[in-house]
Motif scaffolding. Structure first.
Motif, PDB file in Angstrom:
ATOM      1  N   SER A 412       0.837  -1.197   0.000  1.00 17.38           N
ATOM      2  CA  SER A 412       0.000   0.000   0.000  1.00 17.38           C
ATOM      3  C   SER A 412       0.874   1.249   0.000  1.00 17.38           C
ATOM      4  CB  SER A 412      -0.916  -0.014   1.230  1.00 17.38           C
ATOM      5  OG  SER A 412      -1.688   1.157   1.306  1.00 17.38           O
ATOM      6  N   ARG A 413       1.873   1.217   0.841  1.00 19.51           N
ATOM      7  CA  ARG A 413       2.804   2.346   0.936  1.00 19.51           C
ATOM      8  C   ARG A 413       3.534   2.569  -0.382  1.00 19.51           C
ATOM      9  NH1 ARG A 413       8.294   2.090   1.972  1.00 19.51           N
ATOM     10  NH2 ARG A 413       9.223   3.923   2.983  1.00 19.51           N
ATOM     11  N   ALA A 414       3.976   1.465  -1.021  1.00 16.94           N
ATOM     12  CA  ALA A 414       4.734   1.587  -2.275  1.00 16.94           C
ATOM     13  C   ALA A 414       3.888   2.236  -3.365  1.00 16.94           C
ATOM     14  CB  ALA A 414       5.207   0.209  -2.727  1.00 16.94           C
ATOM     15  N   ILE A 415       2.612   1.819  -3.451  1.00 13.49           N
ATOM     16  CA  ILE A 415       1.733   2.403  -4.472  1.00 13.49           C
ATOM     17  C   ILE A 415       1.507   3.884  -4.193  1.00 13.49           C
ATOM     18  CG2 ILE A 415      -0.603   2.372  -5.427  1.00 13.49           C
ATOM     19  CD1 ILE A 415      -0.627  -0.651  -4.967  1.00 13.49           C
ATOM     20  N   LEU A 416       1.283   4.219  -2.928  1.00 12.49           N
ATOM     21  CA  LEU A 416       1.061   5.625  -2.587  1.00 12.49           C
ATOM     22  C   LEU A 416       2.287   6.469  -2.936  1.00 12.49           C
ATOM     23  CD1 LEU A 416      -0.803   5.223   0.801  1.00 12.49           C
ATOM     24  CD2 LEU A 416      -1.682   6.440  -1.197  1.00 12.49           C
ATOM     25  N   HIS A 417       3.463   5.953  -2.666  1.00 13.56           N
ATOM     26  CA  HIS A 417       4.676   6.714  -2.992  1.00 13.56           C
ATOM     27  C   HIS A 417       4.842   6.842  -4.507  1.00 13.56           C
ATOM     28  CE1 HIS A 417       6.686   7.680   0.780  1.00 13.56           C
ATOM     29  NE2 HIS A 417       6.258   6.515   1.268  1.00 13.56           N
ATOM     30  N   ASP A 418       4.472   5.789  -5.243  1.00 13.52           N
ATOM     31  CA  ASP A 418       4.529   5.873  -6.712  1.00 13.52           C
ATOM     32  C   ASP A 418       3.563   6.938  -7.222  1.00 13.52           C
ATOM     33  OD1 ASP A 418       6.436   3.937  -6.889  1.00 13.52           O
ATOM     34  OD2 ASP A 418       5.053   2.306  -7.402  1.00 13.52           O
ATOM     35  N   ILE A 419       2.364   6.951  -6.652  1.00 11.37           N
ATOM     36  CA  ILE A 419       1.376   7.960  -7.064  1.00 11.37           C
ATOM     37  C   ILE A 419       1.900   9.353  -6.763  1.00 11.37           C
ATOM     38  CG2 ILE A 419      -0.942   8.861  -6.648  1.00 11.37           C
ATOM     39  CD1 ILE A 419      -1.824   6.020  -5.967  1.00 11.37           C
ATOM     40  N   LEU A 420       2.464   9.509  -5.579  1.00 11.68           N
ATOM     41  CA  LEU A 420       2.973  10.824  -5.199  1.00 11.68           C
ATOM     42  C   LEU A 420       4.107  11.278  -6.105  1.00 11.68           C
ATOM     43  CD1 LEU A 420       3.039  10.888  -1.290  1.00 11.68           C
ATOM     44  CD2 LEU A 420       1.937  12.535  -2.806  1.00 11.68           C
ATOM     45  N   ALA A 421       4.961  10.314  -6.477  1.00  9.83           N
ATOM     46  CA  ALA A 421       6.113  10.668  -7.314  1.00  9.83           C
ATOM     47  C   ALA A 421       5.687  11.183  -8.676  1.00  9.83           C
ATOM     48  CB  ALA A 421       7.019   9.446  -7.474  1.00  9.83           C
ATOM     49  N   SER A 422       4.559  10.676  -9.176  1.00  9.28           N
ATOM     50  CA  SER A 422       4.112  11.076 -10.515  1.00  9.28           C
ATOM     51  C   SER A 422       2.974  12.085 -10.483  1.00  9.28           C
ATOM     52  CB  SER A 422       3.674   9.833 -11.305  1.00  9.28           C
ATOM     53  OG  SER A 422       2.620   9.172 -10.630  1.00  9.28           O
ATOM     54  N   ALA A 423       2.438  12.340  -9.289  1.00  5.63           N
ATOM     55  CA  ALA A 423       1.290  13.253  -9.202  1.00  5.63           C
ATOM     56  C   ALA A 423       1.754  14.695  -9.414  1.00  5.63           C
ATOM     57  CB  ALA A 423       0.607  13.124  -7.847  1.00  5.63           C
ATOM     58  N   PRO A 424       0.989  15.473 -10.143  1.00  6.45           N
ATOM     59  CA  PRO A 424       1.346  16.885 -10.341  1.00  6.45           C
ATOM     60  C   PRO A 424       1.158  17.672  -9.045  1.00  6.45           C
ATOM     61  CG  PRO A 424      -0.820  16.419 -11.266  1.00  6.45           C
ATOM     62  CD  PRO A 424      -0.261  15.107 -10.844  1.00  6.45           C
ATOM     63  N   ARG A 425       1.819  18.829  -8.979  1.00  4.47           N
ATOM     64  CA  ARG A 425       1.686  19.666  -7.778  1.00  4.47           C
ATOM     65  C   ARG A 425       0.285  20.259  -7.679  1.00  4.47           C
ATOM     66  NH1 ARG A 425       5.417  18.456  -4.353  1.00  4.47           N
ATOM     67  NH2 ARG A 425       4.721  20.303  -3.209  1.00  4.47           N
ATOM     68  N   ARG A 426      -0.419  20.307  -8.777  1.00  6.01           N
ATOM     69  CA  ARG A 426      -1.789  20.834  -8.805  1.00  6.01           C
ATOM     70  C   ARG A 426      -2.738  19.725  -9.266  1.00  6.01           C
ATOM     71  NH1 ARG A 426       1.067  24.045  -6.936  1.00  6.01           N
ATOM     72  NH2 ARG A 426       1.111  26.311  -7.136  1.00  6.01           N
TER      73      ARG A 426
END
Length: 909
Positions: A412-426
């Motif tokens: 769960s943590r790994a997916i969240l970090h992947d999402i955060l890494a690719s998520a835009p600032r906005r």
């Protein structure tokens, strides 16, 4: 079978495919039924491993048909979503246990457990660790070389009273092969078949019909693929089938095991007449067999179904699953029924399939999150690159939640970090929510430094200063993490801007964090003020509004327990638990259960405390939280110490210590629980060493209790000077903190020291003060301890009447609360009192009792149960029941409690 039903038993039947496990289980069930036992059957299925509770669906149906009634279990059987009010899976497990108990137990036969879904394995584990209060014989079969780790873990731990038997089914000998074939041992054919089959009954049965197709050498062992000669023999059976029969066999493999014949025409793409003809043929050829007592069929062996399914072309299987999906939908089947076929037939870009899989995952999220993970993975695979904006992120976030609920927090943590890494600032709101969720997972994992760093980094984002409302969840989470790290000044600084926020949910969350931080640091004025503000906010909010800040409700409840406001704490924690279930916020369920358990122990509600500890431990296990599991065990140990004494409490306290790391908040609870147990066992050196560790980092609000306990250990070890020093410090600190309960507890220790040192007047004064203080905060069990010391002190100054009254009150508390751990000192005092009190004249009714009846009446009057009396006198419980009935009749009283009033001298005759 011979020992059942004298004790509950788990029988593991293990062996390779085709070795005869299924036949053995069938014979076992038939034998049990012939002896009058209720037999319920279930089992795993190779191609339905994603069906929630698939291994137990047949069991559930039989229990419900037999007169059991439970809406949760009925919903699972019907393939309906289980209401999120019953969010935790362990509530379904307990419902099944109740159904089994209502049915009087019986024999539970489970085949092919190596194919069991995760929910089924969790339920099996629960039943083995917490069997129902009735005789239960569980017989489970599986292939040892295909035993998944979760199955091994599920069967590894059983309840102490559950007998365990492992039965390894091996191959037939050459003599047994000859006997089975009806031939002479040593004849050419039996020997060739024995060598070729290796003594495997299934292989033997297949090969005996084609004696020219196999060599005389032994077959290779099975490890995922059938040996070539067996495959050839089975395929010969399929090749010889008419076209419509082959289509029905393949359709049956797609439909599932058991096979619903009503689905076969549609799935096989045949007319009803042709499908019926084909079904008749496959039954005649013994590929499938009627399911006894039901309108369904089963393959004669799972290996046959597997071969039929895999030998169908991939295109045919895809089309068949699509036809099954349509047929089930036409019947009104819901998402849970359709999802397995959608998963195997939908094409990329089928958005209807994505919606259905997502709905199915939502429906099973609370009861079988592992299944939800599989269906969400399927939904993600079907999404095209140009899918509806936001769908992929939404499904991914749901998947992280499902993974967290299975206990796979790392994924769960790994997916969240992947999402955060690719998520835009906005947009900022979405990113802030992602960071808050990721930090929550890090916090649950105990990665406080990581959580703190990512939250601080995000809060430093300049854009958040222009939209401060978006930073509130981040601030509250950072303050919570800081409090857990013991950095309460930082916690206070972070939430300070939110304390008077216009949004009362935000202000309430901020005060809840400050309240628990203040309690831990000893800033009691701040803690009480924050508790008052937080409680007012919680009580004023609607359920929907409060669901935004459920973490804060848990923190408030725990702060209230630490401040000895146990009744209000329980009220808030009960509401929080109800809302966490209703709104599906399972990440806080265990926290609420633990808080309720803590309050229940303090309030002397021991039976409730044991149930809550059991629920909390199960909930913590399901999310793989070792610290919360440790806390649940520690609280269970505390309840057991009162209920049954140190020997009953010791295993729970030992497990608590083993489940957590030292020098953490969780360790304080676990180490403290084991310290109390070791002191009660007379193992003073171990108790001292454990408590020394606890005291190094103890929270300020708990120090008086630990200091008093240190004094008790010192006194028991023969060091009264150290004992008085420590206990005096405990009294002073508790007084400064304004914690009446802990002050009362310390005064009990002080009174015990005074008593031993020959100061009974001072001891009596301290004990009576303690009893009064503990009564004021609603802690009856600790009050009973104070009353026992007060009675000791009264006896020492010849105040017999005062001592008798203290003993009477302590005994009443022990009886009302079921605290048998208090019985030894109370009985000792009653015996000593008996020698000092004038013996009342015997009534005429008492004179009619026989010597045996007098003996039993004396034991009744001191509160012993029938079983305890039987054990004491070495007679049968039924004999005790007969004597008790006669005693009550002769004395003309209705209840056992009246015996003590008529026989006040019974303990010392």
């Amino acid at each position: 079978m011979r020992s059942f039903p004298s004790r509950s038993t788990f029988v593991e039947v293990v062996g390779e495919p085709g070795i005869g496990k299924t036949r053995l289980l069938a014979e076992f069930g038939a034998t049990a039924a012939a002896r009058g036992h209720r037999v319920v059957r279930g089992g795993g299925s190779e191609f339905e491993q994603e069906v929630p509770f698939g291994c137990f669906l047949g069991v559930f149906e039989e229990l419900l048909t037999a007169g059991g009634d439970d809406p949760l279990v009925a919903a699972v059987v019907a393939g309906q979503p289980v209401s999120s009010v019953a969010a935790e899976r362990h509530r379904i497990y307990r419902a099944v246990r109740r159904l089994l108990a209502a049915a009087g137990g019986g024999v539970l036969v489970l085949d092919d457990l190596h194919w069991a879904d995760r929910a089924s394995l969790e339920l099996l584990s629960h039943l083995l660790r917490h069997p129902p209060a009735c005789p239960l014989l569980v017989v489970g079969a599986y292939r040892p070389r295909q035993c998944p780790p979760r199955l091994a873990a599920a069967v590894a731990e059983t309840a102490p009273g559950l007998e365990r038997v492992r039965m390894e089914v091996g191959p037939l000998s050459e003599a047994e092969v000859a006997e089975l074939l009806g031939r002479r041992e040593g004849a050419a054919l039996p020997r060739r078949l024995f060598l070729a089959s290796g003594g495997n009954p299934f292989y033997l049965e297949v090969l005996r019909h084609l004696p020219t197709t196999w060599s005389s050498g032994p077959l290779p062992s099975w490890d995922g693929e059938l040996p070539a000669p067996v495959l050839a023999a089975l395929r010969r059976e399929l090749v010889d089938l008419p076209a419509e029969a082959l289509a029905v066999a393949r359709a049956a493999a797609v439909v599932g095991d058991p096979v619903d014949p009503g689905l076969l025409p549609a799935v096989a793409d045949l007319t009803e007449d042709a499908a019926l003809t084909g079904l008749t043929t496959v039954v005649e050829r013994d590929l499938v067999r009627p399911d006894e007592g039901r309108r369904s069929f089963r393959f004669r062996h799972p290996l046959v179904r597997g071969l039929v399914y895999r030998d169908s072309s991939a295109g045919w299987r895809l089309a068949a699953h699509h036809r099954a999906r349509r047929a089930l939908a036409a019947r009104g089947g819901g998402p849970l029924t359709l999802a397995p076929h959608v998963l195997r037939s939908a094409a990329v870009g089928d958005l209807d399939a994505v919606v259905l899989l997502r709905r199915a995952a939502t429906d099973v999220l609370d009861t079988s999150p592992a299944t939800a993970v599989e269906w969400l993975r399927g939904a993600l695979a079907l999404l095209p690159l140009d899918s509806v904006p936001g769908w992929r992120l939404e499904i991914l976030l749901m998947k992280t939640r499902a993974l967290a609920m299975t206990g796979d927090l790392d994924k769960s943590r790994a997916i969240l970090h992947d999402i955060l890494a690719s998520a835009p600032r906005r947009p900022l709101g979405l990113r802030a929510a992602l960071v808050a969720q990721c930090a929550l997972v890090e916090r649950i994992l105990g990665h406080y430094t990581t959580a703190s760093g990512m939250l601080a980094t995000e809060l430093a984002e300049p854009a958040l200063e222009r939209e401060p409302d978006l930073s509130h969840p981040l601030r509250v989470e950072l303050a919570t993490v800081a409090a857990l790290r013991g950095r309460f000044e930082q916690s206070q600084e972070v939430v300070a801007p939110l304390l008077d926020h216009a949004d009362r949910a935000v202000a309430t969350a901020a005060h809840a964090v400050l309240a628990i931080g203040g309690a831990h640091t000893g800033a009691m004025t701040q803690a009480r003020e924050s508790v008052e503000r937080a409680a007012a906010g919680v009580d004023a909010m609607s359920d929907r509004e409060l669901s935004r800040v459920l973490d804060a409700v848990g923190q408030l409840g725990w702060a209230e327990t630490l401040l000895e406001q146990h009744v209000t704490a329980r009220r808030h924690l009960e509401r929080g638990l109800d809302l966490s279930r209703r709104f599906g916020q399972n990440q806080v369920v265990t926290y609420f259960l633990l808080g309720q358990c803590y309050a229940a122990v303090a309030l002397g509600e021991l039976t409730t405390a044991v149930e809550l500890a059991e629920d909390a431990a199960e909930s913590a296990r399901l999310i793989a939280s070792r610290p919360m599991t440790a806390m649940a065990y520690a609280l269970r140990a505390g309840a057991e110490l009162w209920l049954a004494g140190p020997e009953s409490a010791a295993p729970w306290a030992e497990r608590a210590v083993a489940a957590t790391d030292r020098h953490t908040w969780w360790w304080d609870a676990a180490g403290g629980a084991l310290t109390r147990v070791r002191l009660a066992q007379g193992r003073f050196a171990e108790a001292r060493d454990l408590l020394a560790d606890v005291l190094t980092g103890a929270a300020s609000c708990m120090r008086p209790s630990w200091l008093a306990l240190w004094g008790d250990i010192a006194m028991a070890g023969g060091d009264p000077a150290e004992a008085r020093r420590s206990v005096s410090e405990a009294v002073a600190e508790a007084t400064d903190l304004g914690l009446a309960g802990q002050r009362g507890n310390a005064l009990i220790s002080l009174a015990r020291i005074d008593l031993v040192e020959g100061r009974p007047d001072r001891a009596g004064e301290a004990a009576r003060e303690a009893a009064h203080a503990l009564h004021g905060v609603g802690q009856p069990l600790t009050r009973a301890r104070a009353l026992v010391i007060a009675a000791e002190a009264a006896l020492a100054v010849d105040d017999v009447a005062g001592a008798a009254e203290h003993v009477r009150q302590a005994k009443a508390i022990a009886r009302e609360r079921g605290a048998t751990g208090l019985r030894p000192p109370v009985l000792d005092l009653e015996r000593r009192l008996g020698a000092r009190l004038p013996r009342p004249p015997e009534t005429a009714a008492v004179a009619t009792l026989t010597e045996r009846e007098r003996q039993i009446a004396r034991l009744l009057a001191v509160g012993l149960s029938n079983k305890e009396i039987a054990d004491r006198l070495v007679i049968a419980p039924r004999t005790v029941e007969t004597h008790v009935t006669r005693v009550l009749r002769k004395l003309a009283i209705r209840s056992r409690a009246g015996v003590a009033q008529l026989l006040p001298d019974l303990d010392h005759r």
